[in-house]
Design a protein around this motif. Sequence first.
Motif, PDB file in Angstrom:
ATOM      1  N   THR A  62       0.954  -1.227   0.282  1.00 42.99           N
ATOM      2  CA  THR A  62      -0.161  -0.032   0.077  1.00 42.99           C
ATOM      3  C   THR A  62       0.682   1.165   0.013  1.00 42.99           C
ATOM      4  O   THR A  62       0.699   2.120  -0.623  1.00 42.99           O
ATOM      5  CB  THR A  62      -0.937  -0.116   1.227  1.00 42.99           C
ATOM      6  OG1 THR A  62      -1.689  -1.074   1.057  1.00 42.99           O
ATOM      7  CG2 THR A  62      -1.939   1.183   1.258  1.00 42.99           C
ATOM      8  N   ALA A  63       1.854   1.360   0.716  1.00 42.17           N
ATOM      9  CA  ALA A  63       2.741   2.131   0.831  1.00 42.17           C
ATOM     10  C   ALA A  63       3.340   2.637  -0.459  1.00 42.17           C
ATOM     11  O   ALA A  63       3.550   3.797  -1.014  1.00 42.17           O
ATOM     12  CB  ALA A  63       3.857   2.359   1.931  1.00 42.17           C
ATOM     13  N   LEU A  64       3.844   1.666  -1.363  1.00 38.35           N
ATOM     14  CA  LEU A  64       4.750   1.783  -2.577  1.00 38.35           C
ATOM     15  C   LEU A  64       3.509   2.315  -3.481  1.00 38.35           C
ATOM     16  O   LEU A  64       3.808   3.296  -4.360  1.00 38.35           O
ATOM     17  CB  LEU A  64       4.961   0.377  -3.028  1.00 38.35           C
ATOM     18  CG  LEU A  64       5.593   0.360  -4.480  1.00 38.35           C
ATOM     19  CD1 LEU A  64       6.716   1.170  -4.535  1.00 38.35           C
ATOM     20  CD2 LEU A  64       5.941  -1.113  -4.680  1.00 38.35           C
ATOM     21  N   SER A  65       2.437   1.902  -3.439  1.00 43.61           N
ATOM     22  CA  SER A  65       1.092   2.309  -4.060  1.00 43.61           C
ATOM     23  C   SER A  65       0.979   3.710  -3.923  1.00 43.61           C
ATOM     24  O   SER A  65       0.781   4.314  -5.304  1.00 43.61           O
ATOM     25  CB  SER A  65       0.003   1.259  -4.141  1.00 43.61           C
ATOM     26  OG  SER A  65       0.215   0.189  -4.389  1.00 43.61           O
ATOM     27  N   VAL A  66       0.726   4.174  -2.771  1.00 42.13           N
ATOM     28  CA  VAL A  66       0.553   5.468  -2.703  1.00 42.13           C
ATOM     29  C   VAL A  66       1.546   6.514  -3.230  1.00 42.13           C
ATOM     30  O   VAL A  66       1.260   7.495  -3.787  1.00 42.13           O
ATOM     31  CB  VAL A  66       0.214   5.822  -1.047  1.00 42.13           C
ATOM     32  CG1 VAL A  66       0.202   7.258  -0.826  1.00 42.13           C
ATOM     33  CG2 VAL A  66      -0.944   4.929  -0.688  1.00 42.13           C
ATOM     34  N   LEU A  67       2.901   5.997  -2.932  1.00 43.72           N
ATOM     35  CA  LEU A  67       4.068   6.944  -3.356  1.00 43.72           C
ATOM     36  C   LEU A  67       4.074   6.834  -5.094  1.00 43.72           C
ATOM     37  O   LEU A  67       4.130   7.860  -5.498  1.00 43.72           O
ATOM     38  CB  LEU A  67       5.443   6.213  -2.962  1.00 43.72           C
ATOM     39  CG  LEU A  67       6.577   6.756  -3.692  1.00 43.72           C
ATOM     40  CD1 LEU A  67       6.803   8.257  -3.101  1.00 43.72           C
ATOM     41  CD2 LEU A  67       7.930   5.918  -3.171  1.00 43.72           C
ATOM     42  N   THR A  68       3.579   5.734  -5.638  1.00 41.92           N
ATOM     43  CA  THR A  68       3.467   5.796  -7.099  1.00 41.92           C
ATOM     44  C   THR A  68       2.612   6.681  -7.532  1.00 41.92           C
ATOM     45  O   THR A  68       2.724   7.330  -8.407  1.00 41.92           O
ATOM     46  CB  THR A  68       3.652   4.366  -7.498  1.00 41.92           C
ATOM     47  OG1 THR A  68       4.501   3.569  -6.927  1.00 41.92           O
ATOM     48  CG2 THR A  68       3.528   4.260  -8.976  1.00 41.92           C
ATOM     49  N   LEU A  69       1.376   6.618  -6.871  1.00 43.80           N
ATOM     50  CA  LEU A  69       0.363   7.315  -7.080  1.00 43.80           C
ATOM     51  C   LEU A  69       0.623   9.026  -7.216  1.00 43.80           C
ATOM     52  O   LEU A  69       0.179   9.591  -8.015  1.00 43.80           O
ATOM     53  CB  LEU A  69      -0.971   7.215  -6.124  1.00 43.80           C
ATOM     54  CG  LEU A  69      -2.265   7.936  -6.574  1.00 43.80           C
ATOM     55  CD1 LEU A  69      -2.605   7.986  -7.844  1.00 43.80           C
ATOM     56  CD2 LEU A  69      -3.285   7.543  -5.504  1.00 43.80           C
ATOM     57  N   ILE A  70       1.240   9.369  -6.026  1.00 44.46           N
ATOM     58  CA  ILE A  70       1.644  10.710  -6.132  1.00 44.46           C
ATOM     59  C   ILE A  70       2.640  11.079  -6.913  1.00 44.46           C
ATOM     60  O   ILE A  70       2.390  12.026  -7.665  1.00 44.46           O
ATOM     61  CB  ILE A  70       2.301  10.873  -4.429  1.00 44.46           C
ATOM     62  CG1 ILE A  70       1.298  10.779  -3.582  1.00 44.46           C
ATOM     63  CG2 ILE A  70       3.264  12.272  -4.390  1.00 44.46           C
ATOM     64  CD1 ILE A  70       1.925  10.588  -2.050  1.00 44.46           C
ATOM     65  N   VAL A  71       3.629  10.322  -7.395  1.00 47.14           N
ATOM     66  CA  VAL A  71       4.709  10.498  -8.173  1.00 47.14           C
ATOM     67  C   VAL A  71       3.692  10.639  -9.697  1.00 47.14           C
ATOM     68  O   VAL A  71       3.840  11.624 -10.483  1.00 47.14           O
ATOM     69  CB  VAL A  71       5.715   9.539  -8.570  1.00 47.14           C
ATOM     70  CG1 VAL A  71       6.347   9.613  -9.772  1.00 47.14           C
ATOM     71  CG2 VAL A  71       6.592   9.456  -7.139  1.00 47.14           C
ATOM     72  N   THR A  72       2.898   9.654 -10.050  1.00 48.14           N
ATOM     73  CA  THR A  72       2.227   9.754 -11.264  1.00 48.14           C
ATOM     74  C   THR A  72       0.989  10.813 -11.417  1.00 48.14           C
ATOM     75  O   THR A  72       1.187  11.502 -12.438  1.00 48.14           O
ATOM     76  CB  THR A  72       1.528   8.351 -11.567  1.00 48.14           C
ATOM     77  OG1 THR A  72       0.663   8.148 -10.366  1.00 48.14           O
ATOM     78  CG2 THR A  72       2.698   7.289 -11.840  1.00 48.14           C
ATOM     79  N   SER A  73       0.626  11.309 -10.333  1.00 46.65           N
ATOM     80  CA  SER A  73      -0.312  12.360 -10.283  1.00 46.65           C
ATOM     81  C   SER A  73       0.478  13.737 -10.405  1.00 46.65           C
ATOM     82  O   SER A  73       0.050  14.609 -11.538  1.00 46.65           O
ATOM     83  CB  SER A  73      -0.979  12.563  -9.220  1.00 46.65           C
ATOM     84  OG  SER A  73      -1.925  11.333  -8.834  1.00 46.65           O
ATOM     85  N   PHE A  74       1.747  13.812  -9.970  1.00 49.90           N
ATOM     86  CA  PHE A  74       2.356  15.183 -10.179  1.00 49.90           C
ATOM     87  C   PHE A  74       2.896  14.966 -11.604  1.00 49.90           C
ATOM     88  O   PHE A  74       2.729  16.055 -12.449  1.00 49.90           O
ATOM     89  CB  PHE A  74       3.598  15.132  -9.287  1.00 49.90           C
ATOM     90  CG  PHE A  74       4.465  15.950  -9.625  1.00 49.90           C
ATOM     91  CD1 PHE A  74       4.401  17.268  -9.176  1.00 49.90           C
ATOM     92  CD2 PHE A  74       5.765  15.681 -10.496  1.00 49.90           C
ATOM     93  CE1 PHE A  74       5.262  18.436  -9.825  1.00 49.90           C
ATOM     94  CE2 PHE A  74       6.629  16.711 -10.662  1.00 49.90           C
ATOM     95  CZ  PHE A  74       6.617  18.104 -10.242  1.00 49.90           C
ATOM     96  N   LEU A  75       3.304  14.000 -12.050  1.00 43.73           N
ATOM     97  CA  LEU A  75       3.590  13.845 -13.394  1.00 43.73           C
ATOM     98  C   LEU A  75       2.597  14.090 -14.603  1.00 43.73           C
ATOM     99  O   LEU A  75       2.899  14.673 -15.582  1.00 43.73           O
ATOM    100  CB  LEU A  75       4.555  12.516 -13.829  1.00 43.73           C
ATOM    101  CG  LEU A  75       5.865  12.426 -12.996  1.00 43.73           C
ATOM    102  CD1 LEU A  75       6.346  10.880 -13.614  1.00 43.73           C
ATOM    103  CD2 LEU A  75       6.735  13.394 -13.707  1.00 43.73           C
TER     104      LEU A  75
END
Length: 114
Positions: A62-75
């Motif tokens: 879940t932590a990895l998924s949230v981090l990836t979501l933050i990065v992809t939303s920013f990008l």
Amino acid sequence: MGGLNTAIDFLVFSLLSYLGVYYIIAQCISYGCGVLNSYLLNRAWTFQQQSKRGMYEFLKFTALSVLTLIVTSFLLTLFHYKFNISLPYSKILVTIVSIGLNYVGTKFWVFKLK
């Protein structure tokens, strides 16, 4: 398995965008659909985990998924608004980043062999 996760993410995102859902909300929902599928299939097939599912493992995923979501939303915002790339093409670019982050994170951190 990654292809199926990506297809789910992209199809849900496309549908929600077509329906007029704000792109960040569409990104969160579509990414969440792909993540749920990813956890279930990656655990069973890709990384062939035989041990009992633990809360710690799920929290790391879940932590990895949230981090990836933050990065992809920013990008997604950066590509679409700063570089004027259409939303579907921006989504394709961030999906490539997402696949890389998720694979490395799940292989070497979440489902790391002991």
